[in-house]
Write a protein that holds these residues in place. Structure first.
Motif, PDB file in Angstrom:
ATOM      1  N   PRO A 297      13.304   1.635 -10.436  1.00  0.00           N
ATOM      2  CA  PRO A 297      13.927   2.885 -10.124  1.00  0.00           C
ATOM      3  C   PRO A 297      13.244   4.621  -9.612  1.00  0.00           C
ATOM      4  O   PRO A 297      14.206   5.455  -9.427  1.00  0.00           O
ATOM      5  CB  PRO A 297      15.033   1.911 -10.903  1.00  0.00           C
ATOM      6  CG  PRO A 297      15.396   1.163 -10.830  1.00  0.00           C
ATOM      7  CD  PRO A 297      13.580   0.693 -10.948  1.00  0.00           C
ATOM      8  N   GLY A 298      13.052   4.207 -11.076  1.00  0.00           N
ATOM      9  CA  GLY A 298      12.167   5.348 -11.868  1.00  0.00           C
ATOM     10  C   GLY A 298      10.810   5.893 -10.131  1.00  0.00           C
ATOM     11  O   GLY A 298      10.807   7.271 -10.305  1.00  0.00           O
ATOM     12  N   GLN A 299      10.392   5.192  -9.034  1.00  0.00           N
ATOM     13  CA  GLN A 299       9.703   5.440  -8.172  1.00  0.00           C
ATOM     14  C   GLN A 299       9.491   5.791  -6.838  1.00  0.00           C
ATOM     15  O   GLN A 299       9.447   5.213  -6.034  1.00  0.00           O
ATOM     16  CB  GLN A 299       8.133   4.715  -8.872  1.00  0.00           C
ATOM     17  CG  GLN A 299       7.595   4.013 -10.024  1.00  0.00           C
ATOM     18  CD  GLN A 299       7.186   6.023  -9.897  1.00  0.00           C
ATOM     19  OE1 GLN A 299       6.623   5.526  -9.317  1.00  0.00           O
ATOM     20  NE2 GLN A 299       7.304   5.504 -11.372  1.00  0.00           N
ATOM     21  N   ARG A 300      11.092   6.516  -7.199  1.00  0.00           N
ATOM     22  CA  ARG A 300      11.857   6.675  -5.868  1.00  0.00           C
ATOM     23  C   ARG A 300      11.742   7.694  -4.869  1.00  0.00           C
ATOM     24  O   ARG A 300      10.792   7.497  -3.538  1.00  0.00           O
ATOM     25  CB  ARG A 300      12.622   6.510  -5.476  1.00  0.00           C
ATOM     26  CG  ARG A 300      14.062   5.421  -6.686  1.00  0.00           C
ATOM     27  CD  ARG A 300      15.560   5.715  -6.126  1.00  0.00           C
ATOM     28  NE  ARG A 300      16.261   4.653  -7.051  1.00  0.00           N
ATOM     29  CZ  ARG A 300      17.150   4.001  -6.860  1.00  0.00           C
ATOM     30  NH1 ARG A 300      17.620   4.911  -5.466  1.00  0.00           N
ATOM     31  NH2 ARG A 300      17.602   3.519  -7.209  1.00  0.00           N
ATOM     32  N   GLU A 301      10.270   8.229  -5.534  1.00  0.00           N
ATOM     33  CA  GLU A 301       9.644   9.841  -4.493  1.00  0.00           C
ATOM     34  C   GLU A 301       8.484   9.655  -4.650  1.00  0.00           C
ATOM     35  O   GLU A 301       8.406   9.476  -3.299  1.00  0.00           O
ATOM     36  CB  GLU A 301       9.812  10.774  -5.685  1.00  0.00           C
ATOM     37  CG  GLU A 301      10.724  11.653  -5.832  1.00  0.00           C
ATOM     38  CD  GLU A 301      11.900  11.145  -7.140  1.00  0.00           C
ATOM     39  OE1 GLU A 301      10.889  10.677  -7.812  1.00  0.00           O
ATOM     40  OE2 GLU A 301      13.044  11.375  -7.281  1.00  0.00           O
ATOM     41  N   ASP A 302       7.733   8.339  -4.964  1.00  0.00           N
ATOM     42  CA  ASP A 302       6.473   7.686  -5.065  1.00  0.00           C
ATOM     43  C   ASP A 302       6.454   5.685  -4.610  1.00  0.00           C
ATOM     44  O   ASP A 302       6.066   4.907  -6.100  1.00  0.00           O
ATOM     45  CB  ASP A 302       5.752   8.408  -5.385  1.00  0.00           C
ATOM     46  CG  ASP A 302       3.788   8.115  -5.294  1.00  0.00           C
ATOM     47  OD1 ASP A 302       4.145   7.362  -3.987  1.00  0.00           O
ATOM     48  OD2 ASP A 302       2.886   8.216  -6.359  1.00  0.00           O
ATOM     49  N   PRO A 303       7.113   5.729  -3.909  1.00  0.00           N
ATOM     50  CA  PRO A 303       7.179   4.424  -3.826  1.00  0.00           C
ATOM     51  C   PRO A 303       5.791   3.265  -3.882  1.00  0.00           C
ATOM     52  O   PRO A 303       5.980   1.866  -3.945  1.00  0.00           O
ATOM     53  CB  PRO A 303       8.279   3.324  -2.714  1.00  0.00           C
ATOM     54  CG  PRO A 303       7.857   5.178  -1.823  1.00  0.00           C
ATOM     55  CD  PRO A 303       7.404   6.054  -2.658  1.00  0.00           C
ATOM     56  N   GLY A 304       4.560   4.062  -3.441  1.00  0.00           N
ATOM     57  CA  GLY A 304       2.922   2.753  -3.206  1.00  0.00           C
ATOM     58  C   GLY A 304       2.906   2.623  -4.643  1.00  0.00           C
ATOM     59  O   GLY A 304       2.587   1.624  -5.058  1.00  0.00           O
ATOM     60  N   VAL A 305       3.704   3.678  -6.143  1.00  0.00           N
ATOM     61  CA  VAL A 305       3.486   2.628  -7.171  1.00  0.00           C
ATOM     62  C   VAL A 305       3.664   0.993  -7.247  1.00  0.00           C
ATOM     63  O   VAL A 305       2.979   0.483  -7.938  1.00  0.00           O
ATOM     64  CB  VAL A 305       3.479   3.870  -8.339  1.00  0.00           C
ATOM     65  CG1 VAL A 305       3.267   3.478  -9.865  1.00  0.00           C
ATOM     66  CG2 VAL A 305       3.141   5.040  -8.443  1.00  0.00           C
TER      67      VAL A 305
END
Length: 78
Positions: free
Chosen positions: A24-32
């Motif tokens: 959920p904390g990676q919505r801007e960068d889902p690649g991680v």
């Protein structure tokens, strides 16, 4: 060996849990998240490879025993 395989699978499950918590904390960068999921799949792949190698080793040991028995029977005939 079952303990080692179980430990690797447990590590993969923990890794997937960490990935799910982090997602959920990676919505801007889902690649991680995708990379972390790929690492989890790779860990499961290692467990699969260890399992296959264990089965192959068991087969080799069984065939070695069969070969020794057949050699003994051949020695009796000669």
């Amino acid at each position: 060996m079952d303990i080692v395989i179980g430990a690797i699978v447990a590590a993969a499950l923990v890794w997937f849990a960490v990935t799910a918590i982090n997602a959920p904390g990676q919505r801007e960068d889902p690649g991680v998240t995708v990379i972390m999921a790929g690492i989890g799949v790779a860990i499961l792949g290692v467990a699969l490879i260890v399992r296959v190698l264990r089965v192959l080793l068991a087969q080799a040991v069984a065939r070695d025993g069969e070969a020794a028995q057949m050699q003994a029977e051949l020695d009796e005939m000669i």
